[in-house]
Design an enzyme around this catalytic site. Structure first.
Site, mmCIF file in Angstrom:
data_model
loop_
_atom_site.group_PDB
_atom_site.id
_atom_site.type_symbol
_atom_site.label_atom_id
_atom_site.label_comp_id
_atom_site.label_asym_id
_atom_site.label_seq_id
_atom_site.Cartn_x
_atom_site.Cartn_y
_atom_site.Cartn_z
ATOM 1 N N ASN A 54 0.860 -1.185 0.000
ATOM 2 C CA ASN A 54 0.000 0.000 0.000
ATOM 3 C C ASN A 54 0.897 1.235 0.000
ATOM 4 O O ASN A 54 1.442 1.603 1.033
ATOM 5 C CB ASN A 54 -0.892 -0.021 1.248
ATOM 6 C CG ASN A 54 -1.715 1.254 1.392
ATOM 7 O OD1 ASN A 54 -1.854 2.018 0.439
ATOM 8 N ND2 ASN A 54 -2.267 1.475 2.571
ATOM 9 N N LYS A 74 0.074 4.231 -0.312
ATOM 10 C CA LYS A 74 -0.621 5.411 0.225
ATOM 11 C C LYS A 74 -0.402 6.608 -0.718
ATOM 12 O O LYS A 74 -0.284 6.428 -1.918
ATOM 13 C CB LYS A 74 -0.165 5.714 1.649
ATOM 14 C CG LYS A 74 -0.175 4.488 2.555
ATOM 15 C CD LYS A 74 -0.060 4.843 3.990
ATOM 16 C CE LYS A 74 0.202 3.596 4.797
ATOM 17 N NZ LYS A 74 -0.075 3.764 6.204
ATOM 18 N N HIS A 117 -9.566 0.968 4.877
ATOM 19 C CA HIS A 117 -8.301 1.237 5.568
ATOM 20 C C HIS A 117 -8.571 2.186 6.741
ATOM 21 O O HIS A 117 -9.429 3.067 6.648
ATOM 22 C CB HIS A 117 -7.301 1.854 4.582
ATOM 23 C CG HIS A 117 -5.912 1.891 5.141
ATOM 24 N ND1 HIS A 117 -5.504 2.843 6.041
ATOM 25 C CD2 HIS A 117 -4.847 1.069 4.942
ATOM 26 C CE1 HIS A 117 -4.237 2.603 6.370
ATOM 27 N NE2 HIS A 117 -3.811 1.536 5.713
ATOM 28 N N GLU A 125 -7.090 4.686 7.734
ATOM 29 C CA GLU A 125 -6.945 6.112 7.400
ATOM 30 C C GLU A 125 -8.213 6.638 6.719
ATOM 31 O O GLU A 125 -8.596 7.785 6.909
ATOM 32 C CB GLU A 125 -5.688 6.308 6.522
ATOM 33 C CG GLU A 125 -4.416 6.127 7.350
ATOM 34 C CD GLU A 125 -3.222 5.602 6.587
ATOM 35 O OE1 GLU A 125 -3.212 5.650 5.350
ATOM 36 O OE2 GLU A 125 -2.276 5.112 7.253
ATOM 37 N N GLU A 149 -5.330 -5.076 10.605
ATOM 38 C CA GLU A 149 -4.350 -4.006 10.791
ATOM 39 C C GLU A 149 -4.655 -3.249 12.080
ATOM 40 O O GLU A 149 -5.470 -2.301 12.073
ATOM 41 C CB GLU A 149 -4.405 -3.024 9.618
ATOM 42 C CG GLU A 149 -4.109 -3.636 8.270
ATOM 43 C CD GLU A 149 -3.556 -2.596 7.307
ATOM 44 O OE1 GLU A 149 -2.461 -2.808 6.792
ATOM 45 O OE2 GLU A 149 -4.224 -1.571 7.083
ATOM 46 N N GLY A 196 2.164 2.423 10.690
ATOM 47 C CA GLY A 196 3.070 3.561 10.531
ATOM 48 C C GLY A 196 3.750 4.005 11.811
ATOM 49 O O GLY A 196 4.348 5.077 11.857
ATOM 50 N N SER A 201 3.300 -1.916 10.438
ATOM 51 C CA SER A 201 4.756 -1.917 10.675
ATOM 52 C C SER A 201 5.393 -3.273 10.407
ATOM 53 O O SER A 201 6.355 -3.664 11.084
ATOM 54 C CB SER A 201 5.079 -1.423 12.082
ATOM 55 O OG SER A 201 4.643 -0.083 12.235
HETATM 56 C C1 PEP Z 1 -0.915 0.207 5.944
HETATM 57 O O1 PEP Z 1 -1.042 1.408 5.771
HETATM 58 O O2 PEP Z 1 -1.729 -0.571 5.457
HETATM 59 C C2 PEP Z 1 0.244 -0.253 6.702
HETATM 60 C C3 PEP Z 1 0.281 -1.493 7.089
HETATM 61 O O3 PEP Z 1 1.224 0.682 6.953
HETATM 62 P P1 PEP Z 1 2.659 0.404 7.627
HETATM 63 O O4 PEP Z 1 3.191 -0.884 7.083
HETATM 64 O O5 PEP Z 1 3.482 1.577 7.252
HETATM 65 O O6 PEP Z 1 2.436 0.314 9.110
#
Ligand code: PEP
Length: 252
Positions: free
Chosen positions: A9, A11, A97, A99, A169, A175, A215
């Site tokens: 992803n 983003k 997601h 976000e 997630e 992040g 992460s």
């Molecule tokens: C995500 O945005 O789906 C995600 C897993 O981000 P990150 O790996 O940066 O934590």
């Protein structure tokens, strides 16, 4: 045997030239990787979908979008509809997601509509769910995830559900550099699989692909993917560097 998937992803990152360089490197390397049992998906911002699709042709990865409209067409300025993505040959699309839920107030009901739009257009939804830090601290993470999944997905038929990929997630891990422990990931994935079994039966549950996101990186992917109910990852930050992303792809 259920599919293993690693999806990146991106983003809202990269300009066209940077995106080209990244996906070209992924395409070049993918040709030499022996990972036939893993589906690799690259999810760039909308303006780069076509370019990534072109570069994926000779290679072995799929392209996904990061969001889709809940509507089929019409006066929804700025939105992109599932039939548009389908007409470009897009295979996957992230929905729900955290976000989008946080900054665009997406509800479980709206996400359910997006999932339906995608399935009607033969695009596989990568459905994101996960609890926030206070919810985990209060011990309500299972209730939160159950509500997200049941309200957005359990209106589907078993057949429709078979095309859905779920990404767990935890919001506190996205992040932040604070990855869920392999035990926390496995515990939630096993719980999600048990929910699916209750709703659709054990055959559907056994075949459901459940990704971990938050992460996940080149260093910790192996340990996370070693869990029996973790079938791959949705990767944010670490998908922006080809070497890291490809290390994760090979972490099974
Ligand atoms: C995500 O945005 O789906 C995600 C897993 O981000 P990150 O790996 O940066 O934590």
């Amino acid at each position: 045997m259920r599919k293993k998937i690693v999806a990146g992803n991106w983003k809202m990152n990269k300009t066209f030239d940077d995106a080209y360089e990244l996906v070209e490197k992924i395409a070049d390397e993918m040709e030499h990787l022996a990972t036939p049992s893993v589906d690799v998906v690259v999810c760039p911002p909308y303006p780069f979908l076509e370019m990534c699709g072109d570069l994926s042709q000779e290679s072995f990865f799929a392209v996904g979008a990061q969001d889709v409209s809940a509507h089929e067409s019409g006066a929804y300025t700025g939105e992109v509809a599932a039939p548009m993505l389908a007409s470009m040959g897009i295979d996957y699309c992230i929905v729900g997601h955290s976000e989008r839920r946080a900054y665009h107030n997406e509800s479980n009901e709206e996400i359910a509509d997006k999932v339906k739009q995608l399935l009607a257009n033969d695009i596989r939804p990568i459905f994101c769910c996960g609890e926030k830090l206070p919810e985990r601290e209060a011990g309500t993470q299972f209730k939160v995830v159950e509500k997200q999944i049941s309200e957005s997905l359990f209106g589907l038929t078993a057949d429709e559900f078979g095309d859905v990929v779920i990404a767990y997630e935890p919001v506190w891990a996205i992040g932040t550099g604070k990855t869920a422990t392999p035990q926390q990931a496995q515990e939630m994935h096993a719980f999600i699989r048990s929910l699916i079994a209750k709703q659709y039966g054990s055959h559907v549950a056994d075949n459901a692909t459940l990704l971990y996101g938050g992460s996940c990186n080149a260093k910790n992917a192996k340990e996370l993917f070693a869990n029996p109910d973790v079938d791959g990852g949705l990767i944010g930050g670490a998908s922006l560097k080809a070497d890291d992303f490809l290390t994760i792809v090979q972490s099974f």
